[in-house]
Motif scaffolding. Structure first.
Motif, PDB file in Angstrom:
ATOM      1  N   VAL A 138       0.823  -1.207   0.000  1.00 34.63           N
ATOM      2  CA  VAL A 138       0.000   0.000   0.000  1.00 34.63           C
ATOM      3  C   VAL A 138       0.854   1.252   0.000  1.00 34.63           C
ATOM      4  CG1 VAL A 138      -1.708   1.313   1.343  1.00 34.63           C
ATOM      5  CG2 VAL A 138      -1.901  -1.180   1.158  1.00 34.63           C
ATOM      6  N   GLN A 139       1.930   1.254   0.773  1.00 35.21           N
ATOM      7  CA  GLN A 139       2.800   2.419   0.916  1.00 35.21           C
ATOM      8  C   GLN A 139       4.253   1.975   0.729  1.00 35.21           C
ATOM      9  OE1 GLN A 139       1.312   5.535   1.719  1.00 35.21           O
ATOM     10  NE2 GLN A 139       3.277   6.356   1.090  1.00 35.21           N
ATOM     11  N   PRO A 140       4.730   1.875  -0.514  1.00 38.29           N
ATOM     12  CA  PRO A 140       6.062   1.304  -0.784  1.00 38.29           C
ATOM     13  C   PRO A 140       7.216   1.993  -0.063  1.00 38.29           C
ATOM     14  CG  PRO A 140       4.793   1.460  -2.810  1.00 38.29           C
ATOM     15  CD  PRO A 140       4.011   2.186  -1.748  1.00 38.29           C
ATOM     16  N   ASP A 141       7.051   3.287   0.267  1.00 33.77           N
ATOM     17  CA  ASP A 141       8.148   3.966   0.963  1.00 33.77           C
ATOM     18  C   ASP A 141       7.920   4.062   2.464  1.00 33.77           C
ATOM     19  OD1 ASP A 141       6.131   5.821   1.069  1.00 33.77           O
ATOM     20  OD2 ASP A 141       7.373   7.518   0.437  1.00 33.77           O
ATOM     21  N   LEU A 142       6.818   3.454   2.950  1.00 33.62           N
ATOM     22  CA  LEU A 142       6.466   3.495   4.379  1.00 33.62           C
ATOM     23  C   LEU A 142       6.585   4.914   4.931  1.00 33.62           C
ATOM     24  CD1 LEU A 142       7.912   0.215   5.950  1.00 33.62           C
ATOM     25  CD2 LEU A 142       5.563   0.724   5.299  1.00 33.62           C
ATOM     26  N   LEU A 143       5.916   5.821   4.244  1.00 27.99           N
ATOM     27  CA  LEU A 143       5.876   7.242   4.654  1.00 27.99           C
ATOM     28  C   LEU A 143       7.281   7.841   4.755  1.00 27.99           C
ATOM     29  CD1 LEU A 143       3.084   6.960   7.389  1.00 27.99           C
ATOM     30  CD2 LEU A 143       2.828   7.644   4.993  1.00 27.99           C
ATOM     31  N   GLY A 144       8.136   7.462   3.812  1.00 25.21           N
ATOM     32  CA  GLY A 144       9.477   8.036   3.765  1.00 25.21           C
ATOM     33  C   GLY A 144      10.524   7.309   4.581  1.00 25.21           C
ATOM     34  N   LEU A 145      10.149   6.208   5.205  1.00 25.87           N
ATOM     35  CA  LEU A 145      11.108   5.477   6.046  1.00 25.87           C
ATOM     36  C   LEU A 145      12.074   4.633   5.223  1.00 25.87           C
ATOM     37  CD1 LEU A 145       8.778   4.314   8.978  1.00 25.87           C
ATOM     38  CD2 LEU A 145      10.471   6.169   9.010  1.00 25.87           C
ATOM     39  N   VAL A 146      11.643   4.171   4.047  1.00 15.24           N
ATOM     40  CA  VAL A 146      12.497   3.335   3.198  1.00 15.24           C
ATOM     41  C   VAL A 146      12.438   3.835   1.764  1.00 15.24           C
ATOM     42  CG1 VAL A 146      12.168   1.285   4.647  1.00 15.24           C
ATOM     43  CG2 VAL A 146      10.634   1.681   2.709  1.00 15.24           C
ATOM     44  N   GLU A 147      13.390   3.384   0.969  1.00 11.77           N
ATOM     45  CA  GLU A 147      13.374   3.690  -0.460  1.00 11.77           C
ATOM     46  C   GLU A 147      12.300   2.834  -1.135  1.00 11.77           C
ATOM     47  OE1 GLU A 147      15.074   5.778  -2.524  1.00 11.77           O
ATOM     48  OE2 GLU A 147      15.916   6.752  -0.739  1.00 11.77           O
ATOM     49  N   PRO A 148      11.447   3.439  -1.975  1.00 10.21           N
ATOM     50  CA  PRO A 148      10.421   2.638  -2.655  1.00 10.21           C
ATOM     51  C   PRO A 148      11.065   1.541  -3.507  1.00 10.21           C
ATOM     52  CG  PRO A 148      10.017   4.988  -2.952  1.00 10.21           C
ATOM     53  CD  PRO A 148      11.378   4.856  -2.334  1.00 10.21           C
ATOM     54  N   ASN A 149      10.466   0.355  -3.484  1.00  7.66           N
ATOM     55  CA  ASN A 149      11.001  -0.739  -4.290  1.00  7.66           C
ATOM     56  C   ASN A 149      10.578  -0.551  -5.738  1.00  7.66           C
ATOM     57  OD1 ASN A 149       8.405  -2.476  -4.791  1.00  7.66           O
ATOM     58  ND2 ASN A 149       8.372  -1.984  -2.598  1.00  7.66           N
ATOM     59  N   ASP A 150      11.422  -0.987  -6.658  1.00  8.72           N
ATOM     60  CA  ASP A 150      11.130  -0.819  -8.074  1.00  8.72           C
ATOM     61  C   ASP A 150      10.940  -2.145  -8.800  1.00  8.72           C
ATOM     62  OD1 ASP A 150      13.691  -1.731  -7.915  1.00  8.72           O
ATOM     63  OD2 ASP A 150      14.627  -0.056  -8.980  1.00  8.72           O
ATOM     64  N   SER A 151      10.856  -3.251  -8.049  1.00 14.72           N
ATOM     65  CA  SER A 151      10.650  -4.576  -8.641  1.00 14.72           C
ATOM     66  C   SER A 151      10.132  -5.513  -7.565  1.00 14.72           C
ATOM     67  CB  SER A 151      11.965  -5.115  -9.207  1.00 14.72           C
ATOM     68  OG  SER A 151      12.891  -5.345  -8.151  1.00 14.72           O
ATOM     69  N   TRP A 152       9.659  -6.691  -8.010  1.00 17.12           N
ATOM     70  CA  TRP A 152       9.198  -7.682  -7.048  1.00 17.12           C
ATOM     71  C   TRP A 152      10.347  -8.194  -6.190  1.00 17.12           C
ATOM     72  CZ3 TRP A 152       4.644  -8.411  -5.168  1.00 17.12           C
ATOM     73  CH2 TRP A 152       3.515  -8.060  -5.915  1.00 17.12           C
ATOM     74  N   THR A 153      11.527  -8.263  -6.788  1.00 21.41           N
ATOM     75  CA  THR A 153      12.700  -8.668  -6.006  1.00 21.41           C
ATOM     76  C   THR A 153      12.990  -7.649  -4.913  1.00 21.41           C
ATOM     77  OG1 THR A 153      13.646  -9.765  -7.939  1.00 21.41           O
ATOM     78  CG2 THR A 153      15.139  -9.270  -6.120  1.00 21.41           C
ATOM     79  N   GLY A 154      12.919  -6.373  -5.304  1.00 19.22           N
ATOM     80  CA  GLY A 154      13.124  -5.317  -4.315  1.00 19.22           C
ATOM     81  C   GLY A 154      12.065  -5.341  -3.228  1.00 19.22           C
ATOM     82  N   TYR A 155      10.823  -5.611  -3.633  1.00 15.93           N
ATOM     83  CA  TYR A 155       9.725  -5.704  -2.668  1.00 15.93           C
ATOM     84  C   TYR A 155       9.972  -6.831  -1.669  1.00 15.93           C
ATOM     85  CZ  TYR A 155       5.147  -7.061  -0.851  1.00 15.93           C
ATOM     86  OH  TYR A 155       4.107  -7.410  -0.023  1.00 15.93           O
ATOM     87  N   LEU A 156      10.362  -8.007  -2.157  1.00 14.70           N
ATOM     88  CA  LEU A 156      10.620  -9.151  -1.269  1.00 14.70           C
ATOM     89  C   LEU A 156      11.769  -8.868  -0.313  1.00 14.70           C
ATOM     90  CD1 LEU A 156      10.154 -12.165  -3.702  1.00 14.70           C
ATOM     91  CD2 LEU A 156       8.659 -11.492  -1.812  1.00 14.70           C
ATOM     92  N   ARG A 157      12.782  -8.159  -0.806  1.00 16.37           N
ATOM     93  CA  ARG A 157      13.911  -7.824   0.063  1.00 16.37           C
ATOM     94  C   ARG A 157      13.461  -6.851   1.161  1.00 16.37           C
ATOM     95  NH1 ARG A 157      18.571  -9.742  -1.248  1.00 16.37           N
ATOM     96  NH2 ARG A 157      19.604  -8.303   0.174  1.00 16.37           N
ATOM     97  N   GLN A 158      12.594  -5.911   0.808  1.00 18.12           N
ATOM     98  CA  GLN A 158      12.077  -4.989   1.816  1.00 18.12           C
ATOM     99  C   GLN A 158      11.207  -5.708   2.838  1.00 18.12           C
ATOM    100  OE1 GLN A 158      10.187  -1.640  -0.099  1.00 18.12           O
ATOM    101  NE2 GLN A 158      12.111  -0.523  -0.211  1.00 18.12           N
ATOM    102  N   VAL A 159      10.409  -6.661   2.365  1.00 16.55           N
ATOM    103  CA  VAL A 159       9.619  -7.479   3.290  1.00 16.55           C
ATOM    104  C   VAL A 159      10.545  -8.235   4.243  1.00 16.55           C
ATOM    105  CG1 VAL A 159       8.074  -9.476   3.477  1.00 16.55           C
ATOM    106  CG2 VAL A 159       7.620  -7.709   1.767  1.00 16.55           C
TER     107      VAL A 159
END
Length: 202
Positions: free
Chosen positions: A113-134
């Motif tokens: 819903v909020q890829p940058d978590l209100l500015g706390l993290v860099e927004p992910n630009d791929s599913w790989t990036g998303y999984l790493r953030q998770v």
């Protein structure tokens, strides 16, 4: 130090005798322990991958054993009701685990819903990036959950109880392998409940 290790042994024994009657639960703890050791190793290589292994494999097998297979009726061997055991549980009882697991589920949803978590993290630009953030979010949740309950025990019990519990949690994979490595074979033989607790009604 002798008192510290004595208390560690007590916490381990109480955890085993109160919460590990089911051979399914014991077998799942064995699988969980093995995967936790893999996750421990990956912490030095890739913390995000370590957290994904720890939560998706280790924690799901571990907690499903408690939630779905462990008897929750009166414990005749230990002469304690399920409610009493939950009340005196040193670490995370089932109610606290529900909160922890809810946060676990919420983390990937929040990142969707909020890829940058209100500015706390860099927004992910791929599913790989998303999984790493998770993975990193789950790593923070694991560390935070461990430290929160440790400090909570400092306040409601004492410092030693908190440190003993933290040590127990961190070393549980090693201890569980030694304790439950025979459980899968015992389960295949049709032994659903540890003989010490056989005949109890869940």
């Amino acid at each position: 130090m002798s008192e510290f290790f004595k208390q560690l042994e007590i916490q381990r024994w109480d955890d085993h005798r109160y919460y590990h009657h089911s051979r399914v639960n014991q077998a799942l703890h064995f699988v969980s322990a093995l995967s936790f050791l893999v996750a421990y190793g990956w912490l030095f290589v890739d913390p995000a991958i370590a957290a994904l292994i720890g939560w998706l494999v280790s924690m799901t097998t571990r907690q499903s054993g408690h939630f779905f297979f462990e008897p929750k009726g009166y414990d005749h061997v230990n002469q304690a009701s399920h409610e009493h055991k939950e009340e005196i549980k040193v670490g995370y009882n089932l109610q606290r685990k529900v909160v922890l697991m809810a946060l676990w589920v919420a983390a990937p949803l929040a990142l969707l819903v909020q890829p940058d978590l209100l500015g706390l993290v860099e927004p992910n630009d791929s599913w790989t990036g998303y999984l790493r953030q998770v993975g990193m979010a789950w790593l923070a949740l694991g560390v935070g959950g461990l430290l929160f309950r440790t400090v909570h025990l400092f306040v409601i019990k004492d410092v030693q109880t908190g440190l003993v519990w933290m040590t127990k949690i961190l070393t549980d994979p090693f201890h569980d392998i030694a304790l439950y490595h025979k459980a899968p074979l015992q389960l295949l033989r049709g032994e659903w409940i540890d003989p010490a607790y056989h005949g109890q009604r869940g």
